[in-house]
Design a protein around this motif. Structure first.
Motif, short mmCIF file in Angstrom:
data_model
loop_
_atom_site.label_atom_id
_atom_site.label_comp_id
_atom_site.label_asym_id
_atom_site.label_seq_id
_atom_site.Cartn_x
_atom_site.Cartn_y
_atom_site.Cartn_z
N VAL A 150 13.64 -7.69 5.16
CA VAL A 150 13.86 -8.36 3.88
C VAL A 150 12.96 -7.68 2.85
O VAL A 150 11.74 -7.70 2.97
N LEU A 209 9.48 0.26 -0.99
CA LEU A 209 8.97 1.39 -0.20
C LEU A 209 8.67 0.97 1.24
O LEU A 209 9.04 1.67 2.19
N ALA A 210 8.00 -0.17 1.41
CA ALA A 210 7.62 -0.59 2.76
C ALA A 210 8.87 -0.84 3.60
O ALA A 210 8.95 -0.38 4.76
N ALA A 266 16.90 -7.60 -2.97
CA ALA A 266 17.34 -8.41 -4.10
C ALA A 266 17.76 -7.54 -5.29
O ALA A 266 18.62 -7.94 -6.08
N GLU A 318 21.25 -8.88 -3.00
CA GLU A 318 21.29 -10.14 -2.24
C GLU A 318 19.86 -10.51 -1.87
O GLU A 318 19.09 -9.66 -1.43
N ALA A 336 9.10 -7.66 3.66
CA ALA A 336 8.46 -6.64 2.79
C ALA A 336 8.91 -6.92 1.36
O ALA A 336 9.53 -6.10 0.71
N THR A 337 8.58 -8.15 0.93
CA THR A 337 9.11 -8.64 -0.35
C THR A 337 8.24 -8.28 -1.54
O THR A 337 8.57 -8.64 -2.68
N GLY A 338 7.12 -7.60 -1.32
CA GLY A 338 6.35 -7.06 -2.43
C GLY A 338 5.67 -8.11 -3.28
O GLY A 338 5.22 -9.15 -2.77
N ALA A 339 5.58 -7.84 -4.56
CA ALA A 339 4.84 -8.71 -5.46
C ALA A 339 5.58 -8.82 -6.79
O ALA A 339 6.40 -7.97 -7.14
N LEU A 385 6.41 -4.74 -16.24
CA LEU A 385 6.68 -3.39 -15.74
C LEU A 385 6.58 -3.40 -14.22
O LEU A 385 5.50 -3.27 -13.64
N ILE A 397 -1.74 -1.07 -14.38
CA ILE A 397 -0.41 -1.00 -15.01
C ILE A 397 -0.55 -0.93 -16.52
O ILE A 397 0.08 -0.11 -17.19
N HIS A 402 -1.05 -1.16 -3.17
CA HIS A 402 -1.13 0.29 -3.31
C HIS A 402 0.09 0.95 -2.67
O HIS A 402 0.52 0.58 -1.59
N TRP A 403 0.55 1.99 -3.33
CA TRP A 403 1.67 2.79 -2.84
C TRP A 403 1.46 3.24 -1.40
O TRP A 403 2.35 3.12 -0.55
C1 LIG Z 1 4.80 0.54 -12.57
C2 LIG Z 1 4.02 0.65 -11.30
C3 LIG Z 1 3.19 1.75 -11.09
C4 LIG Z 1 2.45 1.88 -9.92
N1 LIG Z 1 1.64 2.96 -9.76
C5 LIG Z 1 0.90 3.06 -8.64
C6 LIG Z 1 0.01 4.18 -8.47
O1 LIG Z 1 -0.10 5.05 -9.33
N2 LIG Z 1 -0.72 4.25 -7.32
C7 LIG Z 1 -0.62 3.31 -6.35
O2 LIG Z 1 -1.31 3.41 -5.33
N3 LIG Z 1 0.22 2.24 -6.47
C8 LIG Z 1 0.97 2.09 -7.59
N4 LIG Z 1 1.82 1.02 -7.75
C9 LIG Z 1 1.89 0.01 -6.67
C10 LIG Z 1 2.98 0.33 -5.65
O3 LIG Z 1 4.15 0.72 -6.29
C11 LIG Z 1 3.24 -0.90 -4.79
O4 LIG Z 1 2.09 -1.13 -4.03
C12 LIG Z 1 4.45 -0.74 -3.90
O5 LIG Z 1 5.62 -0.69 -4.67
C13 LIG Z 1 4.59 -1.89 -2.90
O6 LIG Z 1 5.75 -1.69 -2.15
P1 LIG Z 1 6.41 -2.90 -1.34
O7 LIG Z 1 7.58 -2.29 -0.62
O8 LIG Z 1 5.39 -3.65 -0.61
O9 LIG Z 1 6.96 -3.92 -2.46
P2 LIG Z 1 7.97 -3.70 -3.70
O10 LIG Z 1 7.93 -2.31 -4.20
O11 LIG Z 1 7.64 -4.80 -4.66
O12 LIG Z 1 9.39 -3.99 -3.07
C14 LIG Z 1 9.77 -5.27 -2.63
C15 LIG Z 1 11.27 -5.42 -2.80
O13 LIG Z 1 11.68 -6.61 -2.15
C16 LIG Z 1 12.64 -7.28 -2.94
N5 LIG Z 1 12.63 -8.70 -2.60
C17 LIG Z 1 11.69 -9.62 -2.89
N6 LIG Z 1 12.02 -10.83 -2.39
C18 LIG Z 1 13.21 -10.66 -1.77
C19 LIG Z 1 14.07 -11.54 -1.04
N7 LIG Z 1 13.76 -12.84 -0.86
N8 LIG Z 1 15.22 -11.05 -0.55
C20 LIG Z 1 15.53 -9.73 -0.72
N9 LIG Z 1 14.75 -8.86 -1.38
C21 LIG Z 1 13.60 -9.32 -1.90
C22 LIG Z 1 12.18 -6.99 -4.36
O14 LIG Z 1 13.22 -7.19 -5.28
C23 LIG Z 1 11.71 -5.54 -4.25
O15 LIG Z 1 12.76 -4.67 -4.51
C24 LIG Z 1 2.56 0.87 -8.93
C25 LIG Z 1 3.38 -0.26 -9.14
C26 LIG Z 1 4.10 -0.36 -10.31
C27 LIG Z 1 4.97 -1.58 -10.53
#
Ligand SMILES: Cc1cc2nc3c(=O)[nH]c(=O)nc-3n(C[C@H](O)[C@H](O)[C@H](O)COP(=O)(O)OP(=O)(O)OC[C@H]3O[C@@H](n4cnc5c(N)ncnc54)[C@H](O)[C@@H]3O)c2cc1C
Length: 410
Positions: free
Chosen positions: A10, A14-15, A37, A81, A109-112, A130, A157, A296-297
């Motif tokens: 879910v 990236l994760a 989503a 979805e 892996a729903t992020g923030a 953003l 940001i 963090h990325w």
């Molecule tokens: C503009 C920007 C610049 C950044 N620059 C840097 C940088 O220079 N260096 C660095 O280290 N980090 C940076 N980051 C941070 C880094 O991008 C994040 O740590 C990373 O994106 C986290 O990935 P993630 O997969 O955990 O979550 P996310 O990238 O948030 O992905 C989660 C996904 O899950 C989806 N989702 C959520 N809930 C649901 C649900 N119930 N059902 C289905 N889908 C769902 C969301 O819509 C989203 O697409 C930046 C972040 C942003 C926003």
């Protein structure tokens, strides 16, 4: 636990995308679904405040995988979805269109989610966030149109967006409650370097300043600060941080505290349910079992695959040191480790010229290091942190002393 036949991820960030790739690389040949989503093939977010925001790179360059990858790897992508319900006992997840997907292992892996501005008018049209490709497109349009962008919050940001907006020709005012940008992570000394950097590039940086309201006739036209000052603007960017998206885990009764609580292998208290990336608050072996949640990325890049291997039974603890990077104007940096902004700072190099390595030190040990416009030292900085060696601050500050625990010994 029997070998899984059906895995659902879910979150298509990236994760999630890297976890899916790893599952196939590791030989998992059962049903594999990513529920995302956003109506976007998984993409990386760092370029959204940098090259993609400035229009120097096409949005497609931010994709995690080439078009065709998911079909070729037989990974079902259910984009647009959202997962709305989770039942760990039944092994099912429910989607917003009513579908129910069965799973043997699940990765959350729903992020923030960006925080809204907690003031009157904080939700007016013209108050931007953003986080997504769409957000980056909207901000680029605003910045290119000229006019003033008010950035609320001088965190990562806010600072990166301010720098890119200046490079696109916008007037920028950045409003920050603390005395310097990035104060919470970097503290006064290094944060001060970023204050100078932004001011030199024409940002009006207001520190010790508190937003009271966003005002305008049906859209954001100005901000009002405590003390009464108002600033006219074309748009406002809310850069006041993000909150981990824990709603799905909460609906399933999983333990939440600043993110989803997972053990060192990224598994939640519900067997077979894992979490990775921005949303996961994990026990960290290097930090003696303390919990670490970072946004963090590199954490998303590496935790996704680690969770994938563990879903297949590897039992591998996630032990990487936190690492992130940032680019603003001509200042590129990398930061490794975990420190408090209150820890002692030792600088090696040229602060005025912004070419340095800064170390955060407590009880003689290096907890974190940041290289600013100095490259190829990250491995040494991380080795120094991992060594837990007690170092001599004078040697640490001396560029002629090798960056290794023996040479730096107190
Ligand atoms: C503009 C920007 C610049 C950044 N620059 C840097 C940088 O220079 N260096 C660095 O280290 N980090 C940076 N980051 C941070 C880094 O991008 C994040 O740590 C990373 O994106 C986290 O990935 P993630 O997969 O955990 O979550 P996310 O990238 O948030 O992905 C989660 C996904 O899950 C989806 N989702 C959520 N809930 C649901 C649900 N119930 N059902 C289905 N889908 C769902 C969301 O819509 C989203 O697409 C930046 C972040 C942003 C926003």
């Amino acid at each position: 636990m029997a070998a899984p036949q059906r895995i659902v991820i879910v979150g298509g960030g990236l994760a999630g995308a890297k976890a899916a790739e790893t599952l196939r690389d590791e030989g998992f040949d059962g049903d594999l679904t990513i529920v995302g989503a956003e109506r976007e093939r998984p993409y990386e977010r760092p370029p959204l405040s940098k090259e993609v925001l400035r229009g120097e790179k096409d949005r497609e360059t931010a994709r995690v995988h080439e078009e065709g990858f998911y079909a070729e790897a037989d990974i079902a992508l259910r984009l647009g979805e959202a997962a709305t319900g989770l039942d760990p006992a039944a092994g099912t997840v429910t989607l917003d269109d009513g579908d129910t997907l069965p799973w043997d292992r699940l990765l959350i892996a729903t992020g923030a989610e960006p925080r809204a501005l907690p003031v009157p008018g904080g939700d007016l049209p013209g108050v931007l966030a953003l986080r997504t490709l769409g957000d980056s497109d909207r901000l680029r349009d605003v910045a290119r149109a000229g006019g003033r962008l008010v950035v609320i919050g001088a965190g990562w940001i806010g600072c990166e967006a301010a720098a890119s907006a200046r490079e696109l020709g916008a007037e920028v005012t950045m409003v920050e409650m603390a005395d310097v940008p990035l104060a919470g992570v970097l503290g006064a000394t290094i944060g001060g370097l970023y204050a100078d950097l932004h001011r030199e590039h024409g940002v009006e940086l207001l520190t010790g300043a508190r937003l009271e309201a966003v005002e305008g006739d049906g859209r954001a036209e100005r901000v009002r600060l405590a003390g009464g000052r108002t600033i006219d603007c074309a748009a406002v960017l809310a850069g006041v941080g993000v909150a981990p998206r824990t709603a799905l885990a909460e609906s399933a009764g999983l333990a939440i505290d600043n993110g989803i609580l997972v053990d060192a292998t990224l598994e939640t208290g519900a067997p077979g349910v894992f979490a990775a990336g921005d949303v996961a608050n994990a026990l960290h072996p290097f930090y003696d079992g303390r919990r670490v949640r970072v946004e963090h990325w590199a954490n998303a890049l590496n935790q996704g695959p680690c969770a994938a291997r563990n879903m297949l039974g590897a039992g591998e603890p996630y032990d990487r040191l936190p690492y992130f990077f940032s680019d603003q104007y001509d200042a590129g940096m990398e930061y490794s480790g975990l420190a408090s902004a209150r820890d002692e700072v030792v600088i090696r190099g040229d602060a005025a010229g912004r070419e340095l390595i800064a170390f955060w030190v407590a009880e003689g040990r290096v907890l974190a290091g940041m290289n600013l416009n100095v490259w190829d030292v990250n491995d040494q900085v991380q080795a120094l942190i991992r060594s837990r060696a007690v170092v001599d601050p004078a040697k640490l500050a001396d560029p002629d002393v090798a960056l290794d625990p023996g040479a730096l010994a107190a």
